[in-house]
Design a protein around this motif. Sequence first.
Motif, PDB file in Angstrom:
ATOM      1  N   TYR A  85       2.393  -8.461  -7.703  1.00  0.00           N
ATOM      2  CA  TYR A  85       1.734  -7.188  -7.990  1.00  0.00           C
ATOM      3  C   TYR A  85       1.042  -7.307  -9.346  1.00  0.00           C
ATOM      4  N   PHE A  86      -0.114  -6.654  -9.487  1.00  0.00           N
ATOM      5  CA  PHE A  86      -0.914  -6.753 -10.698  1.00  0.00           C
ATOM      6  C   PHE A  86      -1.228  -5.371 -11.252  1.00  0.00           C
ATOM      7  N   GLU A  87      -1.735  -5.394 -12.444  1.00  0.00           N
ATOM      8  CA  GLU A  87      -2.304  -4.234 -13.110  1.00  0.00           C
ATOM      9  C   GLU A  87      -1.369  -3.029 -13.066  1.00  0.00           C
ATOM     10  N   SER A  88      -1.909  -1.851 -12.796  1.00  0.00           N
ATOM     11  CA  SER A  88      -1.101  -0.634 -12.870  1.00  0.00           C
ATOM     12  C   SER A  88       0.008  -0.611 -11.823  1.00  0.00           C
ATOM     13  N   THR A  89      -0.216  -1.238 -10.689  1.00  0.00           N
ATOM     14  CA  THR A  89       0.840  -1.271  -9.663  1.00  0.00           C
ATOM     15  C   THR A  89       2.048  -2.037 -10.181  1.00  0.00           C
ATOM     16  N   ALA A  90       1.817  -3.162 -10.854  1.00  0.00           N
ATOM     17  CA  ALA A  90       2.925  -3.923 -11.442  1.00  0.00           C
ATOM     18  C   ALA A  90       3.662  -3.081 -12.480  1.00  0.00           C
ATOM     19  N   ALA A  91       2.916  -2.429 -13.362  1.00  0.00           N
ATOM     20  CA  ALA A  91       3.534  -1.611 -14.414  1.00  0.00           C
ATOM     21  C   ALA A  91       4.371  -0.483 -13.815  1.00  0.00           C
ATOM     22  N   LEU A  92       3.847   0.177 -12.794  1.00  0.00           N
ATOM     23  CA  LEU A  92       4.595   1.274 -12.172  1.00  0.00           C
ATOM     24  C   LEU A  92       5.838   0.770 -11.446  1.00  0.00           C
ATOM     25  N   THR A 119       1.885 -20.611  -6.838  1.00  0.00           N
ATOM     26  CA  THR A 119       2.685 -20.327  -5.645  1.00  0.00           C
ATOM     27  C   THR A 119       2.233 -19.049  -4.969  1.00  0.00           C
ATOM     28  N   TYR A 120       1.947 -18.025  -5.763  1.00  0.00           N
ATOM     29  CA  TYR A 120       1.562 -16.718  -5.217  1.00  0.00           C
ATOM     30  C   TYR A 120       0.043 -16.538  -5.134  1.00  0.00           C
ATOM     31  N   LYS A 121      -0.693 -17.636  -5.392  1.00  0.00           N
ATOM     32  CA  LYS A 121      -2.156 -17.640  -5.274  1.00  0.00           C
ATOM     33  C   LYS A 121      -2.807 -16.470  -6.035  1.00  0.00           C
ATOM     34  N   VAL A 122      -2.351 -16.295  -7.260  1.00  0.00           N
ATOM     35  CA  VAL A 122      -2.895 -15.237  -8.111  1.00  0.00           C
ATOM     36  C   VAL A 122      -4.303 -15.647  -8.539  1.00  0.00           C
ATOM     37  N   PRO A 123      -5.295 -14.805  -8.301  1.00  0.00           N
ATOM     38  CA  PRO A 123      -6.667 -15.136  -8.706  1.00  0.00           C
ATOM     39  C   PRO A 123      -6.763 -15.376 -10.208  1.00  0.00           C
ATOM     40  N   GLY A 124      -7.592 -16.314 -10.603  1.00  0.00           N
ATOM     41  CA  GLY A 124      -7.740 -16.677 -12.011  1.00  0.00           C
ATOM     42  C   GLY A 124      -8.318 -15.588 -12.876  1.00  0.00           C
ATOM     43  N   ASN A 125      -8.972 -14.602 -12.281  1.00  0.00           N
ATOM     44  CA  ASN A 125      -9.594 -13.542 -13.075  1.00  0.00           C
ATOM     45  C   ASN A 125      -8.646 -12.376 -13.367  1.00  0.00           C
ATOM     46  N   ILE A 126      -7.404 -12.461 -12.936  1.00  0.00           N
ATOM     47  CA  ILE A 126      -6.438 -11.385 -13.193  1.00  0.00           C
ATOM     48  C   ILE A 126      -6.027 -11.440 -14.663  1.00  0.00           C
ATOM     49  N   ASP A 127      -6.316 -10.385 -15.396  1.00  0.00           N
ATOM     50  CA  ASP A 127      -5.958 -10.271 -16.810  1.00  0.00           C
ATOM     51  C   ASP A 127      -4.972  -9.118 -16.924  1.00  0.00           C
ATOM     52  N   SER A 128      -3.749  -9.386 -16.495  1.00  0.00           N
ATOM     53  CA  SER A 128      -2.798  -8.302 -16.281  1.00  0.00           C
ATOM     54  C   SER A 128      -1.375  -8.821 -16.363  1.00  0.00           C
ATOM     55  N   VAL A 129      -0.465  -7.881 -16.562  1.00  0.00           N
ATOM     56  CA  VAL A 129       0.933  -8.198 -16.328  1.00  0.00           C
ATOM     57  C   VAL A 129       1.057  -8.441 -14.818  1.00  0.00           C
ATOM     58  N   ILE A 145       8.623 -11.052 -14.317  1.00  0.00           N
ATOM     59  CA  ILE A 145       7.459 -10.497 -14.995  1.00  0.00           C
ATOM     60  C   ILE A 145       6.758 -11.629 -15.727  1.00  0.00           C
ATOM     61  N   LEU A 146       5.484 -11.825 -15.384  1.00  0.00           N
ATOM     62  CA  LEU A 146       4.639 -12.783 -16.094  1.00  0.00           C
ATOM     63  C   LEU A 146       3.807 -12.000 -17.093  1.00  0.00           C
ATOM     64  N   PHE A 147       3.762 -12.486 -18.327  1.00  0.00           N
ATOM     65  CA  PHE A 147       3.076 -11.765 -19.390  1.00  0.00           C
ATOM     66  C   PHE A 147       2.259 -12.737 -20.221  1.00  0.00           C
ATOM     67  N   ASP A 148       1.295 -12.213 -20.948  1.00  0.00           N
ATOM     68  CA  ASP A 148       0.459 -13.005 -21.840  1.00  0.00           C
ATOM     69  C   ASP A 148       1.293 -13.319 -23.090  1.00  0.00           C
ATOM     70  N   GLY A 149       1.661 -14.567 -23.247  1.00  0.00           N
ATOM     71  CA  GLY A 149       2.570 -14.967 -24.315  1.00  0.00           C
ATOM     72  C   GLY A 149       2.001 -14.914 -25.716  1.00  0.00           C
ATOM     73  N   VAL A 150       0.700 -14.776 -25.867  1.00  0.00           N
ATOM     74  CA  VAL A 150       0.116 -14.712 -27.208  1.00  0.00           C
ATOM     75  C   VAL A 150      -0.322 -13.302 -27.596  1.00  0.00           C
ATOM     76  N   CYS A 151      -0.160 -12.356 -26.707  1.00  0.00           N
ATOM     77  CA  CYS A 151      -0.585 -10.971 -26.945  1.00  0.00           C
ATOM     78  C   CYS A 151       0.537 -10.183 -27.631  1.00  0.00           C
ATOM     79  N   ASN A 152       0.228  -9.590 -28.776  1.00  0.00           N
ATOM     80  CA  ASN A 152       1.239  -8.797 -29.494  1.00  0.00           C
ATOM     81  C   ASN A 152       1.720  -7.604 -28.671  1.00  0.00           C
ATOM     82  N   PHE A 153       0.807  -6.915 -27.991  1.00  0.00           N
ATOM     83  CA  PHE A 153       1.210  -5.779 -27.163  1.00  0.00           C
ATOM     84  C   PHE A 153       2.129  -6.238 -26.026  1.00  0.00           C
TER      85      PHE A 153
END
Length: 129
Positions: free
Chosen positions: A65-72, A46-56, A5-13
């Motif tokens: 996997y991104f966004e709601s699919t990753a969360a589910l 490595t996984y060629k994740v687009p730079g505009n993805i603002d998601s777990v 799981i990749l996450f935003d390290g500065v986000c409190n949530f």
Amino acid sequence: MGGVILFDGVCNFCHSSVQFVIKRDQAAYFQFASIQSEVGQEILATYKVPGNIDSVILVEHGKAYFESTAALKISLRLDGLWPSCYAFIVIPPFIRNVVYRKFAKNRYRLFGKKEACLLPTPTQRKRFL
């Protein structure tokens, strides 16, 4: 190997979400890395994740996997009743992700931001890349 799981390290949530997953992942299936870390950046490349993805981001079985699919997909591996959340996968992603993106866009305003990335406890360290 389990999922990463990749996450935003500065986000409190996001920090709270990582703690939530750790407590409910008794099998220690998931490992974690902040998107801002060197390891996180390597995984994104490595996984060629687009730079505009603002998601777990969940990397599992050679796919990102991104966004709601990753969360589910994450919910499927948690203890308790959390796997039942996966039933929402039947809702088309373009609908699920509207809600996800709205929340993601406002997460700093709602929950705040840290000056530095999360520091795991000594017992959690082995789960972080």
